[in-house]
Motif scaffolding. Structure first.
Motif, short mmCIF file in Angstrom:
data_model
loop_
_atom_site.label_atom_id
_atom_site.label_comp_id
_atom_site.label_asym_id
_atom_site.label_seq_id
_atom_site.Cartn_x
_atom_site.Cartn_y
_atom_site.Cartn_z
N PHE A 276 42.62 42.76 2.47
CA PHE A 276 42.84 44.19 2.65
C PHE A 276 44.12 44.63 1.96
N LYS A 277 44.12 45.83 1.44
CA LYS A 277 45.30 46.43 0.84
C LYS A 277 45.85 47.48 1.80
N VAL A 278 47.09 47.32 2.19
CA VAL A 278 47.68 48.21 3.19
C VAL A 278 48.14 49.51 2.56
N LYS A 279 47.86 50.62 3.24
CA LYS A 279 48.33 51.93 2.77
C LYS A 279 49.81 52.12 3.13
N ASP A 280 50.40 53.16 2.56
CA ASP A 280 51.80 53.45 2.85
C ASP A 280 51.99 54.11 4.21
N ASN A 281 50.91 54.60 4.82
CA ASN A 281 51.03 55.23 6.14
C ASN A 281 51.59 54.23 7.14
N PRO A 282 52.49 54.65 8.02
CA PRO A 282 53.13 53.71 8.95
C PRO A 282 52.15 53.15 9.97
N PRO A 283 52.31 51.88 10.34
CA PRO A 283 51.50 51.30 11.42
C PRO A 283 51.95 51.83 12.77
N PHE A 284 51.10 51.69 13.77
CA PHE A 284 51.46 52.18 15.10
C PHE A 284 50.73 51.42 16.18
N GLU A 285 51.22 51.58 17.41
CA GLU A 285 50.64 50.95 18.60
C GLU A 285 50.12 52.04 19.53
N ILE A 286 48.97 51.79 20.14
CA ILE A 286 48.45 52.65 21.21
C ILE A 286 48.32 51.78 22.47
N TYR A 287 48.94 52.23 23.56
CA TYR A 287 48.95 51.45 24.79
C TYR A 287 47.85 51.94 25.74
N HIS A 288 47.25 50.99 26.46
CA HIS A 288 46.13 51.33 27.34
C HIS A 288 46.40 51.04 28.81
N ASN A 289 47.61 50.61 29.12
CA ASN A 289 47.93 50.35 30.54
C ASN A 289 49.43 50.38 30.74
N ASP A 290 49.82 50.38 31.99
CA ASP A 290 51.22 50.20 32.37
C ASP A 290 51.39 48.73 32.70
N PHE A 291 52.12 48.00 31.85
CA PHE A 291 52.21 46.56 32.02
C PHE A 291 52.82 46.19 33.38
N ARG A 292 53.61 47.09 33.97
CA ARG A 292 54.22 46.80 35.26
C ARG A 292 53.19 46.70 36.37
N ALA A 293 52.02 47.31 36.15
CA ALA A 293 50.96 47.26 37.15
C ALA A 293 49.98 46.11 36.90
N HIS A 294 50.15 45.43 35.76
CA HIS A 294 49.28 44.30 35.41
C HIS A 294 49.70 43.07 36.23
N PRO A 295 48.74 42.30 36.78
CA PRO A 295 49.10 41.14 37.60
C PRO A 295 49.95 40.10 36.87
N GLU A 296 49.82 40.04 35.52
CA GLU A 296 50.62 39.10 34.73
C GLU A 296 51.65 39.82 33.86
N GLN A 297 51.90 41.09 34.17
CA GLN A 297 52.89 41.88 33.42
C GLN A 297 52.55 41.92 31.92
N LYS A 298 51.27 42.10 31.61
CA LYS A 298 50.84 42.13 30.22
C LYS A 298 50.45 43.54 29.79
N VAL A 299 50.55 43.75 28.47
CA VAL A 299 50.24 45.05 27.88
C VAL A 299 48.90 44.95 27.17
N LEU A 300 48.03 45.90 27.44
CA LEU A 300 46.79 46.04 26.67
C LEU A 300 47.07 47.05 25.58
N VAL A 301 47.06 46.62 24.33
CA VAL A 301 47.55 47.46 23.24
C VAL A 301 46.68 47.30 22.00
#
Length: 308
Positions: A276-301
């Motif tokens: 794949f050839k990466v575009k110049d547009n910046p990468p980003f993260e979208i979060y799907h949970n509050d990791f503090r509420a996860h039983p293992e303190q994990k982030v779904l991202v």
């Protein structure tokens, strides 16, 4: 995970760049020319090089210069002076060469040469006839497989899909990513009272710089939340913009906060290896949970990387 020929495209590309560095160690090495050997842009070459090799490009070049100098000091000491050896490996002064050498080995070049050669003989044992260090190539393949194993263990899925443009409100942040939470606090303290945050709202971090290139105190990021309307009144410390959609590699992970760097590196290794050839547009993260509420303190991202 076994390494097959069809899987090691990016390792071969990086090794081409390494071969170029080793063959031109006496010259002033330019990032643009090195990246060209791997058919990568200078911006993305930094990230992928560090992920595969395990050290930054700058450190690698200095190490290669110093290791070659050490071999010359041990085995060619009757042919060259210390000043000449420094020049052979690309240092423009004896002072700069001595400083770099001592930082690496803990000894000045003169002291190093006077010590028992067998003490340092290990630096010469892995070099093959064509100048490529086989044990290092094996290490690069190992690093490559380590990233693939990380994906296998932690990624829910990686897919290429078309993403819609997202209108967002954002607060800019410059500096250590660990302090990005302060920008999100500003954003959410405005959004909640104005009924702009609900179950459909996306929480996003956009990365405008790569930590492999930019100093940590100068890293630019944006803390964002998605908006359902294009036009909305915001206070002076908040702005609005659009995250441009299009074709993205999207990698979904369930990881601990300290694993984000590994996830990004592994995903970039994967997509470059797939061609794949990466575009110049910046990468980003979208979060799907509050990791503090996860039983293992994990982030779904979801990690989003725009590609052509």
């Amino acid at each position: 995970m076994e390494m097959h020929q069809k899987d090691n495209t990016i390792v071969i590309k990086i090794n081409n760049a390494i071969r170029y560095i080793e063959n031109n160690i006496h010259k002033k090495l330019v990032l643009k020319e090195i990246a060209k050997q791997a058919y990568l842009s200078p911006y993305h070459f930094h990230r992928i090089f560090t992920a595969i090799v395990g050290e930054t490009l700058h450190n690698f070049i200095i190490r290669k210069k110093i290791e070659k100098a050490a071999r010359l000091l041990l085995h060619k000491s009757n042919e060259f002076t210390i000043t000449e050896i420094g020049e052979i490996v690309g240092f423009n002064s004896l002072t700069s060469f001595s400083r770099a050498f001592k930082k690496f080995y803990g000894l000045a070049p003169k002291t190093f040469r006077q010590n028992t050669p067998s003490r340092f003989s290990k630096i010469c044992k892995t070099e093959s006839k064509n100048g490529i260090v086989n044990t290092e190539l094996q290490q690069y393949i190992y690093n490559f497989n380590t990233h693939l194993n990380f994906i296998e263990m932690n990624a829910k899925k990686i897919e290429v899909k078309t993403v819609e443009t997202i209108t967002v409100a954002y607060v800019s942040h410059i500096g250590n990513p660990e302090k990005l939470e302060q920008s999100f606090d500003i954003l959410l303290k405005w959004a909640y009272p104005n009924d702009l945050f609900n179950e459909k709202t996306k929480v996003i971090t956009v990365y405008h710089d790569s930590p492999k290139i930019t100093a940590i105190n100068k890293l630019r990021m944006s803390a964002c939340i998605s908006l359902s309307e294009d036009k909305i009144t915001v206070p002076k410390d908040i702005n609005t913009t659009k995250i441009i959609g299009g074709r993205h590699v999207v990698a979904r992970y369930e990881i601990s906060p300290h694993q984000f760097e590994n996830a990004w590196e592994a995903t970039f290794v994967w997509l470059f290896d797939k061609g794949f050839k990466v575009k110049d547009n910046p990468p980003f993260e979208i979060y799907h949970n509050d990791f503090r509420a996860h039983p293992e303190q994990k982030v779904l991202v979801d990690l989003h990387i725009p590609v052509e």
